[in-house]
Design an enzyme around this catalytic site. Structure first.
Site, mmCIF file in Angstrom:
data_model
loop_
_atom_site.group_PDB
_atom_site.id
_atom_site.type_symbol
_atom_site.label_atom_id
_atom_site.label_comp_id
_atom_site.label_asym_id
_atom_site.label_seq_id
_atom_site.Cartn_x
_atom_site.Cartn_y
_atom_site.Cartn_z
ATOM 1 N N ARG A 167 50.499 -42.815 -13.706
ATOM 2 C CA ARG A 167 50.756 -41.666 -14.572
ATOM 3 C C ARG A 167 51.546 -42.097 -15.801
ATOM 4 O O ARG A 167 51.207 -41.765 -16.935
ATOM 5 C CB ARG A 167 51.533 -40.587 -13.820
ATOM 6 C CG ARG A 167 50.739 -39.818 -12.778
ATOM 7 C CD ARG A 167 51.613 -38.709 -12.216
ATOM 8 N NE ARG A 167 50.913 -37.915 -11.211
ATOM 9 C CZ ARG A 167 50.915 -38.174 -9.917
ATOM 10 N NH1 ARG A 167 51.577 -39.228 -9.471
ATOM 11 N NH2 ARG A 167 50.257 -37.416 -9.058
ATOM 12 N N ASP A 187 45.026 -53.615 -13.861
ATOM 13 C CA ASP A 187 45.048 -52.632 -12.779
ATOM 14 C C ASP A 187 43.763 -52.818 -11.989
ATOM 15 O O ASP A 187 42.670 -52.522 -12.488
ATOM 16 C CB ASP A 187 45.139 -51.204 -13.323
ATOM 17 C CG ASP A 187 45.408 -50.176 -12.216
ATOM 18 O OD1 ASP A 187 44.800 -50.315 -11.130
ATOM 19 O OD2 ASP A 187 46.224 -49.270 -12.427
ATOM 20 N N ALA A 247 59.496 -49.202 -13.461
ATOM 21 C CA ALA A 247 58.786 -48.808 -12.243
ATOM 22 C C ALA A 247 59.675 -48.980 -11.011
ATOM 23 O O ALA A 247 60.415 -48.068 -10.629
ATOM 24 C CB ALA A 247 57.495 -49.607 -12.124
ATOM 25 N N ARG A 248 59.614 -50.132 -10.384
ATOM 26 C CA ARG A 248 60.441 -50.439 -9.230
ATOM 27 C C ARG A 248 60.948 -51.874 -9.367
ATOM 28 O O ARG A 248 60.199 -52.773 -9.774
ATOM 29 C CB ARG A 248 59.653 -50.291 -7.923
ATOM 30 C CG ARG A 248 59.277 -48.845 -7.587
ATOM 31 C CD ARG A 248 60.492 -48.018 -7.225
ATOM 32 N NE ARG A 248 60.157 -46.645 -6.824
ATOM 33 C CZ ARG A 248 60.157 -45.601 -7.629
ATOM 34 N NH1 ARG A 248 60.452 -45.756 -8.914
ATOM 35 N NH2 ARG A 248 59.864 -44.396 -7.175
ATOM 36 N N ASP A 271 65.214 -50.858 -16.403
ATOM 37 C CA ASP A 271 65.791 -49.593 -15.952
ATOM 38 C C ASP A 271 65.885 -49.560 -14.434
ATOM 39 O O ASP A 271 66.503 -48.664 -13.875
ATOM 40 C CB ASP A 271 64.963 -48.419 -16.461
ATOM 41 C CG ASP A 271 65.669 -47.085 -16.231
ATOM 42 O OD1 ASP A 271 66.842 -46.969 -16.645
ATOM 43 O OD2 ASP A 271 65.057 -46.172 -15.643
ATOM 44 N N GLU A 276 69.207 -52.648 -6.308
ATOM 45 C CA GLU A 276 69.644 -51.623 -7.246
ATOM 46 C C GLU A 276 70.798 -50.835 -6.636
ATOM 47 O O GLU A 276 70.623 -50.246 -5.567
ATOM 48 C CB GLU A 276 68.486 -50.682 -7.590
ATOM 49 C CG GLU A 276 68.810 -49.730 -8.731
ATOM 50 C CD GLU A 276 67.580 -48.938 -9.167
ATOM 51 O OE1 GLU A 276 67.116 -49.155 -10.304
ATOM 52 O OE2 GLU A 276 67.098 -48.128 -8.351
ATOM 53 N N HIS A 295 68.777 -46.729 -14.206
ATOM 54 C CA HIS A 295 67.685 -45.914 -13.668
ATOM 55 C C HIS A 295 67.698 -44.518 -14.304
ATOM 56 O O HIS A 295 67.693 -43.496 -13.600
ATOM 57 C CB HIS A 295 67.792 -45.815 -12.150
ATOM 58 C CG HIS A 295 66.472 -45.548 -11.479
ATOM 59 N ND1 HIS A 295 66.104 -46.101 -10.283
ATOM 60 C CD2 HIS A 295 65.412 -44.769 -11.852
ATOM 61 C CE1 HIS A 295 64.897 -45.670 -9.932
ATOM 62 N NE2 HIS A 295 64.453 -44.866 -10.877
#
Length: 337
Positions: A167, A187, A247-248, A271, A276, A295
């Site tokens: 998204r 992707d 993202a992660r 981010d 984390e 984040h």
């Protein structure tokens, strides 16, 4: 007057007011019977049990307990979960789908500020804003401040590589059409024809790393995506490349990234990190070519309202028999973020 379905809030108090300001609550109460003064962060106790016994729609968000078989047993009338936040992966047990409940997420709304953050960081990163600002601030009397030194900077004419047409990734792709950039996309679930419609050239992961001046990560955290940017792939990046991750954290090998950034050969804007948060004193914090934000790319402050607006609209669509824009299907649990 027709009976309104009973709905219940399950969302942390700190997030509630931002996501559901008074005008949205008023709009929601025209659709369902809900008490805005009561929101649950635990389904234990008699008050929660009484609310669940009557609930037909559960409006969830950050701080909501996991909805599992035990919760469903206490909520025999429940038919829908409308999540006013991003991923439902941690909060919805597969048994929810087995019982036939409808699940919706505001992940599409949350993707908007993440994409905005990403574009901002692509522009600022390409101008070397963060490293140049640090150098400017640290300049001492008699030394050149070099604040006008911008040779080779700027986003125009650069190659931007996106990892994942999620998204957020798709929002970023649409926004990048306004820039004079070459766009690469990795992707494995996107065909060449679809990539072309998105305005990107489909490439392998290694090819993307070799050719991209800026790499931005938008893939989910899965076993197969862990450390997808490892030492080998980071070494493929051209000198001066910038890696952006919203993202992660687990998608990038932190130790390998630390080594690569320590040489000054590449830069990073993160981010999210792994772990984390990073431990105090981690070397990445002190590097002039690395920016780490806590984040915050997703909905924050005034942006929280986007989630509430989406959730209220989903409730309206649900009650009107209109297809939900944020519907989550059970097979998506395996690969959503």
């Amino acid at each position: 007057m027709p009976r309104r379905p009973v709905a219940v809030f399950a969302i942390a108090p700190w997030a509630f007011g931002g996501i559901f300001p008074s005008d949205l609550v008023t709009r929601l109460r025209q659709l369902v019977d809900i008490d805005p003064a009561t929101t649950f962060t635990s389904f234990e106790g008699p008050a929660a049990a009484a609310a669940l016994a009557e609930a037909e729609i559960l409006l969830t968000g950050w701080g909501c307990p996991r909805v599992d078989a035990r919760v469903l047993a206490a909520a025999p009338r429940l038919r829908a979960i409308v999540h006013a936040a991003g991923t439902v992966k941690a909060g919805v047990d597969p048994v929810v789908f087995e019982r036939g409940l409808v699940v919706s997420s505001a992940a599409e709304a949350n993707a908007v500020p993440v994409a905005d953050y990403t574009i901002a960081m692509l522009v600022l990163g390409a101008k070397r804003v963060f490293s140049r600002a640090r150098r400017y601030a640290a300049a001492v009397e008699g030394e050149p401040k070099d604040w006008l030194s911008g040779d080779g900077t700027g986003l125009n004419g650069r190659t931007v590589g996106l990892i994942g047409a999620s998204r957020v990734g798709r929002h970023v792709l649409r926004r990048l059409r306004a820039f004079d950039v070459e766009i690469l996309l990795y992707d494995p679930y996107v065909s060449a024809a679809e990539a072309a419609r998105l305005g990107a050239e489909p490439v392998s992961m290694d090819d993307l790393c070799r050719r991209s001046d800026l790499v931005t990560v938008h893939a989910p955290a899965l076993p197969e995506t862990r450390h997808m940017l490892d030492a080998r792939r980071l070494d493929l990046l051209p000198d001066g490349a910038i890696v952006i991750n919203t993202a992660r954290g687990s998608l990038i090998d932190t130790e390998a990234l630390t080594r690569s950034c320590a040489t000054g050969r590449i830069s990073a804007i993160l981010d999210v990190t792994d772990p984390e948060p990073l431990p105090p004193g981690h070397p990445l914090f002190a590097m002039p070519n690395v920016l780490i934000t806590p984040h915050l790319a997703g909905a924050q402050g005034r942006e929280l309202r986007l989630l509430g607006e989406f959730a209220v609209a989903e409730v309206s669509r649900l009650l009107g028999g209109v297809p939900l824009l944020g519907r989550v299907e059970p097979e998506q649990l395996a690969y959503i973020a």
